[in-house]
Scaffold this motif. Structure first.
Motif, PDB file in Angstrom:
ATOM      1  N   TYR A  53     -30.833  -5.986   1.030  1.00 51.86           N
ATOM      2  CA  TYR A  53     -31.980  -5.538   1.831  1.00 51.86           C
ATOM      3  C   TYR A  53     -31.885  -5.860   3.327  1.00 51.86           C
ATOM      4  N   LEU A  54     -30.860  -6.552   3.761  1.00 54.69           N
ATOM      5  CA  LEU A  54     -30.746  -6.910   5.183  1.00 54.69           C
ATOM      6  C   LEU A  54     -29.394  -6.456   5.725  1.00 54.69           C
ATOM      7  N   PRO A  55     -29.312  -5.245   6.272  1.00 48.73           N
ATOM      8  CA  PRO A  55     -28.028  -4.765   6.795  1.00 48.73           C
ATOM      9  C   PRO A  55     -27.574  -5.507   8.047  1.00 48.73           C
ATOM     10  N   LEU A  56     -28.504  -6.148   8.742  1.00 53.23           N
ATOM     11  CA  LEU A  56     -28.181  -6.879   9.970  1.00 53.23           C
ATOM     12  C   LEU A  56     -28.634  -8.330   9.833  1.00 53.23           C
ATOM     13  N   ASP A  57     -27.776  -9.250  10.216  1.00 50.62           N
ATOM     14  CA  ASP A  57     -28.148 -10.668  10.248  1.00 50.62           C
ATOM     15  C   ASP A  57     -29.205 -10.859  11.332  1.00 50.62           C
ATOM     16  N   PRO A  58     -30.424 -11.275  10.963  1.00 53.38           N
ATOM     17  CA  PRO A  58     -31.480 -11.429  11.978  1.00 53.38           C
ATOM     18  C   PRO A  58     -31.079 -12.321  13.145  1.00 53.38           C
ATOM     19  N   LYS A  59     -30.216 -13.309  12.898  1.00 57.28           N
ATOM     20  CA  LYS A  59     -29.821 -14.218  13.973  1.00 57.28           C
ATOM     21  C   LYS A  59     -29.048 -13.512  15.074  1.00 57.28           C
ATOM     22  N   ASP A  60     -28.392 -12.390  14.731  1.00 58.54           N
ATOM     23  CA  ASP A  60     -27.610 -11.670  15.734  1.00 58.54           C
ATOM     24  C   ASP A  60     -28.494 -11.078  16.819  1.00 58.54           C
ATOM     25  N   ILE A  61     -29.760 -10.840  16.506  1.00 58.91           N
ATOM     26  CA  ILE A  61     -30.671 -10.297  17.521  1.00 58.91           C
ATOM     27  C   ILE A  61     -31.761 -11.317  17.875  1.00 58.91           C
ATOM     28  N   GLY A  62     -31.455 -12.582  17.610  1.00 57.25           N
ATOM     29  CA  GLY A  62     -32.343 -13.648  18.073  1.00 57.25           C
ATOM     30  C   GLY A  62     -33.534 -13.928  17.201  1.00 57.25           C
ATOM     31  N   ARG A  63     -33.487 -13.501  15.942  1.00 60.51           N
ATOM     32  CA  ARG A  63     -34.606 -13.763  15.042  1.00 60.51           C
ATOM     33  C   ARG A  63     -34.209 -14.818  14.022  1.00 60.51           C
ATOM     34  N   SER A  64     -35.191 -15.573  13.557  1.00 64.64           N
ATOM     35  CA  SER A  64     -34.911 -16.681  12.654  1.00 64.64           C
ATOM     36  C   SER A  64     -34.978 -16.224  11.206  1.00 64.64           C
ATOM     37  N   TYR A  65     -34.344 -16.970  10.334  1.00 68.24           N
ATOM     38  CA  TYR A  65     -34.410 -16.673   8.911  1.00 68.24           C
ATOM     39  C   TYR A  65     -35.796 -16.954   8.348  1.00 68.24           C
ATOM     40  N   GLU A  66     -36.557 -17.795   9.036  1.00 67.76           N
ATOM     41  CA  GLU A  66     -37.893 -18.120   8.556  1.00 67.76           C
ATOM     42  C   GLU A  66     -38.775 -16.872   8.504  1.00 67.76           C
ATOM     43  N   ALA A  67     -38.437 -15.850   9.316  1.00 69.04           N
ATOM     44  CA  ALA A  67     -39.252 -14.634   9.351  1.00 69.04           C
ATOM     45  C   ALA A  67     -38.859 -13.640   8.268  1.00 69.04           C
TER      46      ALA A  67
ATOM     47  N   CYS B  75     -38.679  -8.615   7.288  1.00 63.00           N
ATOM     48  CA  CYS B  75     -39.564  -9.352   6.381  1.00 63.00           C
ATOM     49  C   CYS B  75     -39.624  -8.673   5.021  1.00 63.00           C
ATOM     50  N   ALA B  76     -39.636  -9.476   3.977  1.00 63.98           N
ATOM     51  CA  ALA B  76     -39.797  -8.955   2.618  1.00 63.98           C
ATOM     52  C   ALA B  76     -41.035  -9.582   1.995  1.00 63.98           C
ATOM     53  N   PHE B  77     -41.923  -8.749   1.469  1.00 64.60           N
ATOM     54  CA  PHE B  77     -43.107  -9.220   0.762  1.00 64.60           C
ATOM     55  C   PHE B  77     -42.951  -9.045  -0.756  1.00 64.60           C
ATOM     56  N   SER B  78     -42.174  -8.042  -1.148  1.00 68.69           N
ATOM     57  CA  SER B  78     -41.993  -7.741  -2.566  1.00 68.69           C
ATOM     58  C   SER B  78     -41.245  -8.864  -3.268  1.00 68.69           C
ATOM     59  N   GLY B  79     -41.721  -9.208  -4.454  1.00 74.59           N
ATOM     60  CA  GLY B  79     -41.085 -10.288  -5.202  1.00 74.59           C
ATOM     61  C   GLY B  79     -39.626 -10.016  -5.529  1.00 74.59           C
ATOM     62  N   SER B  80     -39.310  -8.783  -5.968  1.00 77.46           N
ATOM     63  CA  SER B  80     -37.925  -8.467  -6.319  1.00 77.46           C
ATOM     64  C   SER B  80     -37.022  -8.497  -5.090  1.00 77.46           C
ATOM     65  N   HIS B  81     -37.540  -8.030  -3.953  1.00 74.98           N
ATOM     66  CA  HIS B  81     -36.762  -8.089  -2.713  1.00 74.98           C
ATOM     67  C   HIS B  81     -36.499  -9.549  -2.324  1.00 74.98           C
ATOM     68  N   GLN B  82     -37.527 -10.354  -2.411  1.00 78.31           N
ATOM     69  CA  GLN B  82     -37.401 -11.758  -2.021  1.00 78.31           C
ATOM     70  C   GLN B  82     -36.390 -12.493  -2.901  1.00 78.31           C
ATOM     71  N   ASP B  83     -36.445 -12.206  -4.195  1.00 83.92           N
ATOM     72  CA  ASP B  83     -35.518 -12.869  -5.109  1.00 83.92           C
ATOM     73  C   ASP B  83     -34.081 -12.477  -4.787  1.00 83.92           C
ATOM     74  N   ALA B  84     -33.863 -11.183  -4.492  1.00 81.95           N
ATOM     75  CA  ALA B  84     -32.517 -10.715  -4.165  1.00 81.95           C
ATOM     76  C   ALA B  84     -32.013 -11.341  -2.865  1.00 81.95           C
ATOM     77  N   ILE B  85     -32.882 -11.446  -1.875  1.00 83.86           N
ATOM     78  CA  ILE B  85     -32.488 -12.030  -0.592  1.00 83.86           C
ATOM     79  C   ILE B  85     -32.173 -13.512  -0.755  1.00 83.86           C
ATOM     80  N   LYS B  86     -33.015 -14.208  -1.505  1.00 85.76           N
ATOM     81  CA  LYS B  86     -32.780 -15.639  -1.732  1.00 85.76           C
ATOM     82  C   LYS B  86     -31.416 -15.866  -2.388  1.00 85.76           C
ATOM     83  N   LYS B  87     -31.118 -15.072  -3.406  1.00 82.55           N
ATOM     84  CA  LYS B  87     -29.815 -15.189  -4.066  1.00 82.55           C
ATOM     85  C   LYS B  87     -28.687 -14.795  -3.118  1.00 82.55           C
ATOM     86  N   GLY B  88     -28.967 -13.800  -2.277  1.00 79.69           N
ATOM     87  CA  GLY B  88     -27.960 -13.363  -1.315  1.00 79.69           C
ATOM     88  C   GLY B  88     -27.581 -14.452  -0.337  1.00 79.69           C
TER      89      GLY B  88
END
Length: 586
Positions: A385-399, A353-366
């Motif tokens: 900011y995400l070295p592992l694709d959350p889906k690989d361990i059963g987590r959704s992108y919504e999180a 999860c990212a709460f920081s605005g700069s992190h969120q912007d980078a992830i969205k662009k990513g």
């Protein structure tokens, strides 16, 4: 006044009384003596394959719990370990209690043929007999004995010389051998011997080597059935590079290396357990013992989940399956009765999860770039900011992105895009993020996805769902020339029907002119954009319109299967908002 000064002085005296850290800690603590290994090779190596894994959750992990697991909890945990893919599991200390003995029998009778069951036992004859009885019938049984070899433990705890320690270790190995691989009645089981020079990381390296050589000679391993020497950092006393040197020295100098499995078992007293194991594998280790999410005495055993997924994110299969990490967390938390920390690597509820605005912007662009790469056949995961694709361990992108008062424009926009598919224009992202921040700040908490969508709907009156006092009953465009379009229609305002007409250079400007004429004002387009919403037969259009009126501006959002009607809906969204705010009036 005097009383207040006295209280301040008392607090200062109290603070100083508890200030016990030394200015020169070297008078009390000594640096661990490092081995001299000037030609070390481990810094130039990489981990390119999975080690042999052993889970000691049910033994080392369980013994550290304030409230140890019940047999039923251990059974559930055992089957989860098998599901993950562990082929070696230390299940108990069967001589310690009837509960541990009974569970060992359950594990023996229910383990697959390719899984080895390991049990720990002290160097005492009656306890060893009990342990062997518990393991009888297992496809592969590992009898694990140990003896503290550090100078501190030998001198202080056991009052034992180095020679006495070697004699005891050899005696134990020979006794285990007589009850297992030398007993002709027990040859249905493959008997493996494991010896741990306990506190290896604080043991003189030449002595650790000497005692293991003596044990090996007593056991007489083969290439097909090697002996396991487990080298524990029972208490982590030095930096990871020191442990790596110790492991490399051992691996280089133990004789008949092909008949030896070097196992690593690190605790986490200095917080370096994962690093120590990784460097230990570079130094020649073959096998790793630890616990899921790092449970264990004091600061815990090394975290096997982190180790395995570290390998995975470097493109090396750990040969363990964490595809449904939440189900693993559920079993671990239920058995240990200790929650996984929210920031624990990979498993923590907040790590993706990212709460920081700069992190969120980078992830969205990513994610935008990632989707482009995937469309071109490139499956590489390269995400800020995400070295592992959350889906690989059963987590959704919504999180991945969660929004609070610290979040920027990218966070709320991400949530909206994932939840309802709307890709807000940049200027609208900036405006809406301020609305979201103010709401989160007033509530003093993060906003949930449905709350953000509701806030967007309310603020920009999507499809006039919130304010709909005006309806466009009917309308028709008349294209007079390439540059001129006229529109005629009927609107309903609070049940009253009104004829409208307007002229412009296209559908948007002509309809806005008609509304301006009806409300005796001027409506001008400042920004307009649209995009497809969804795909296939369910594709819709989304339109975003920013209108200026009477020195005020208002955004509107409309959606529809028809691009033209989605644009009309965005105009109605704006006009209804202006009416509700009394910026225009009938």
């Amino acid at each position: 006044m005097a009383f207040r000064q006295s209280m301040v002085m008392l607090k200062e005296v109290s603070r100083l009384a508890y200030k016990n850290m030394l200015r020169d800690p070297s008078v009390k603590y000594s640096r661990t003596k490092a081995i001299k290994l000037h030609d070390r090779t481990w810094p130039d190596k990489v981990i390119d394959k999975a080690p042999r894994w052993l889970s000691t959750d049910l033994r080392d992990g369980n013994q550290s719990l304030p409230d140890p697991m019940s047999v039923e909890q251990k059974k559930e945990y055992f089957h989860k370990l098998l599901e993950i893919g562990f082929k070696e599991i230390e299940v108990s200390f069967p001589s310690a209690s009837q509960t541990d003995f009974d569970f060992t029998r359950y594990a023996v009778e229910n383990c697959p043929k390719d899984v080895a069951i390991q049990c720990l036992v002290q160097s005492r004859e009656h306890l060893i007999r009990r342990t062997v009885d518990a393991l009888k019938g297992a496809p592969t049984a590992i009898v694990h004995t140990y003896l503290a070899t550090s100078d501190l433990f030998r001198d202080v705890v056991f009052k034992m010389s180095q020679e006495e320690a070697i004699e005891k270790a050899v005696e134990t190995a020979k006794f285990v051998r007589s009850l297992t691989k030398d007993d002709p009645t027990l040859q249905d089981t493959k008997w493996v011997y494991q010896f741990s020079p306990e506190c290896f990381s604080d043991t003189p390296s030449d002595f650790a080597l000497k005692i293991c050589e003596a044990v090996k000679e007593a056991w007489e391993p083969t290439v097909d059935n090697p002996i396991i020497f487990n080298l524990p950092a029972t208490v982590e006393v030095a930096s990871p590079n020191v442990y790596a040197d110790q492991v490399e020295y051992f691996c280089r100098n133990i004789s008949e290396r092909e008949k030896v499995v070097v196992s690593l078992h690190c605790h986490n007293d200095r917080g370096s357990g994962v690093a120590a194991i990784e460097l230990g594998l570079l130094a020649g280790g073959d096998r790793v013992e630890g616990c899921l999410f790092g449970n264990g005495e004091r600061t815990g055993n090394v975290d096997l989940t982190t180790l395995a997924l570290n390998m995975y994110t470097e493109g090396v299969s750990p040969e363990l399956d964490f595809s449904d990490i939440q189900s693993i967390i559920d079993v671990v938390e239920k058995g240990n009765k200790i929650p996984i920390h929210e920031r624990a690597p990979y498993g923590g509820s907040l790590v993706v999860c990212a709460f920081s605005g700069s992190h969120q912007d980078a992830i969205k662009k990513g994610f935008i770039e990632h989707e482009k790469r995937v469309a071109n056949g490139d499956k590489r995961w390269m995400m800020p900011y995400l070295p592992l694709d959350p889906k690989d361990i059963g987590r959704s992108y919504e999180a991945v992105i969660r929004v609070n008062s610290q979040s920027g424009k990218g966070g709320a926009a991400w949530i909206v895009q994932r939840a309802i598919g709307l890709d807000l224009p940049r200027q609208l992202q900036i405006l809406f993020s301020k609305v979201v921040q103010d709401k989160a700040d007033s509530l003093g908490r993060e906003l949930k996805s449905d709350e953000i969508v509701e806030l967007l709907t309310e603020t920009y009156n999507i499809d006039s769902k919130v304010n709909n006092s005006l309806k466009l009953a009917e309308y028709k465009y008349d294209k007079v020339s390439e540059e001129v379009t006229k529109v005629y229609g009927i609107i309903e305002v609070n049940g009253e029907k009104i004829n409208i007409s307007g002229t412009g250079n296209g559908p948007i400007s002509s309809l806005l002119d008609a509304f301006g004429n009806a409300f005796k004002t001027e409506l001008e387009v400042e920004e307009y954009s649209e995009h497809a919403l969804g795909s296939g037969s369910k594709t819709k259009a989304a339109s975003f319109l920013k209108i200026s009126c009477n020195d005020k501006t208002q955004w509107g959002i409309g959606t529809h299967e028809s691009v033209t009607k989605s644009t009309v809906n965005s105009i109605l969204s704006v006009v209804n908002s202006l009416l509700s705010k009394n910026i225009i009036s009938k």
